[in-house]
Motif scaffolding. Structure first.
Motif, PDB file in Angstrom:
ATOM      1  N   ALA A  41       9.816  -2.199  -1.892  1.00 44.57           N
ATOM      2  CA  ALA A  41       8.863  -3.113  -1.261  1.00 44.57           C
ATOM      3  C   ALA A  41       8.843  -4.491  -1.928  1.00 44.57           C
ATOM      4  CB  ALA A  41       7.462  -2.501  -1.303  1.00 44.57           C
ATOM      5  N   GLY A  42       9.632  -4.664  -2.983  1.00 41.45           N
ATOM      6  CA  GLY A  42       9.669  -5.954  -3.657  1.00 41.45           C
ATOM      7  C   GLY A  42       8.603  -6.119  -4.721  1.00 41.45           C
ATOM      8  N   SER A  43       8.191  -5.022  -5.336  1.00 41.99           N
ATOM      9  CA  SER A  43       7.162  -5.068  -6.368  1.00 41.99           C
ATOM     10  C   SER A  43       7.590  -4.169  -7.523  1.00 41.99           C
ATOM     11  CB  SER A  43       5.814  -4.610  -5.777  1.00 41.99           C
ATOM     12  OG  SER A  43       4.763  -4.795  -6.708  1.00 41.99           O
ATOM     13  N   TYR A  58       0.867  -1.183   0.000  1.00 45.53           N
ATOM     14  CA  TYR A  58       0.000   0.000   0.000  1.00 45.53           C
ATOM     15  C   TYR A  58       0.901   1.229   0.000  1.00 45.53           C
ATOM     16  CZ  TYR A  58      -3.300  -3.503   1.714  1.00 45.53           C
ATOM     17  OH  TYR A  58      -4.075  -4.624   1.854  1.00 45.53           O
ATOM     18  N   LEU A  59       0.786   2.066  -1.010  1.00 42.06           N
ATOM     19  CA  LEU A  59       1.572   3.291  -1.053  1.00 42.06           C
ATOM     20  C   LEU A  59       0.719   4.462  -0.588  1.00 42.06           C
ATOM     21  CD1 LEU A  59       3.597   3.190  -4.400  1.00 42.06           C
ATOM     22  CD2 LEU A  59       4.185   2.265  -2.158  1.00 42.06           C
ATOM     23  N   ILE A  73      -2.056   0.582  -4.815  1.00 38.48           N
ATOM     24  CA  ILE A  73      -1.920  -0.690  -4.125  1.00 38.48           C
ATOM     25  C   ILE A  73      -1.365  -1.679  -5.151  1.00 38.48           C
ATOM     26  CG2 ILE A  73      -3.141  -2.571  -2.941  1.00 38.48           C
ATOM     27  CD1 ILE A  73      -5.330  -0.436  -2.259  1.00 38.48           C
ATOM     28  N   ALA A  74      -0.362  -2.455  -4.727  1.00 42.66           N
ATOM     29  CA  ALA A  74       0.264  -3.408  -5.643  1.00 42.66           C
ATOM     30  C   ALA A  74       0.471  -4.749  -4.960  1.00 42.66           C
ATOM     31  CB  ALA A  74       1.620  -2.866  -6.105  1.00 42.66           C
ATOM     32  N   LYS A  98       2.634  -4.770 -11.267  1.00 42.98           N
ATOM     33  CA  LYS A  98       1.842  -5.451 -10.242  1.00 42.98           C
ATOM     34  C   LYS A  98       0.877  -4.513  -9.515  1.00 42.98           C
ATOM     35  CE  LYS A  98       5.258  -9.008  -9.703  1.00 42.98           C
ATOM     36  NZ  LYS A  98       6.681  -8.900  -9.575  1.00 42.98           N
ATOM     37  N   ILE A  99       0.745  -3.275 -10.007  1.00 37.98           N
ATOM     38  CA  ILE A  99      -0.229  -2.356  -9.402  1.00 37.98           C
ATOM     39  C   ILE A  99      -1.627  -2.860  -9.736  1.00 37.98           C
ATOM     40  CG2 ILE A  99      -1.145  -0.004  -9.375  1.00 37.98           C
ATOM     41  CD1 ILE A  99       1.692   0.970 -10.096  1.00 37.98           C
TER      42      ILE A  99
END
Length: 117
Positions: free
Chosen positions: A55-57, A23-24, A113-114, A61-62
């Motif tokens: 964050a590892g994404s 969550y950003l 969010i991703a 992936k959003i």
């Protein structure tokens, strides 16, 4: 399941990771003063790229994005930058609204969010 907070501050964290979800917080341009909607959007999307990587994404992936514009008349200008950034075939669910932002210099704010998997 743990909760990891990235770049936490006294009021909010820039990102929160819970399980495989990132969550950003709403991102705004650091150099907002005098920057166009295009300039601010580019800076925000670069910040989103950095936070997601931390964050590892990544942007593929959003799953959801919310874009706040100080003036909805700048929708096309913001979209010109967004469309060049978001990968084809990986467009998230998205909402764009007009809103009064935290400071008059801000013209764009983006939250997303991703997934991490």
């Amino acid at each position: 399941m743990s909760i990891d907070r990235l770049r936490p501050g006294p009021r909010m964290s820039q990102a929160v990771v819970h399980g495989d979800t990132v969550y950003l917080a709403g991102q705004v341009a650091d150099q907002a003063k005098g920057g166009s909607v295009s300039d601010q959007t580019k800076e925000i999307l670069e910040a989103i790229d950095r936070l997601l990587a931390e964050a590892g994404s990544d942007k593929t992936k959003i799953v959801s994005a919310t874009i706040y514009l100080a003036d909805i008349a700048t929708f096309a200008e913001m979209n010109a930058v967004w469309d060049g950034w978001v990968p084809a075939g990986h467009t998230p669910a998205r909402a764009t609204v007009e809103a009064r932002l935290a400071a008059p210099a801000y013209t764009v704010e983006i939250a997303c969010i991703a997934a991490r998997d």
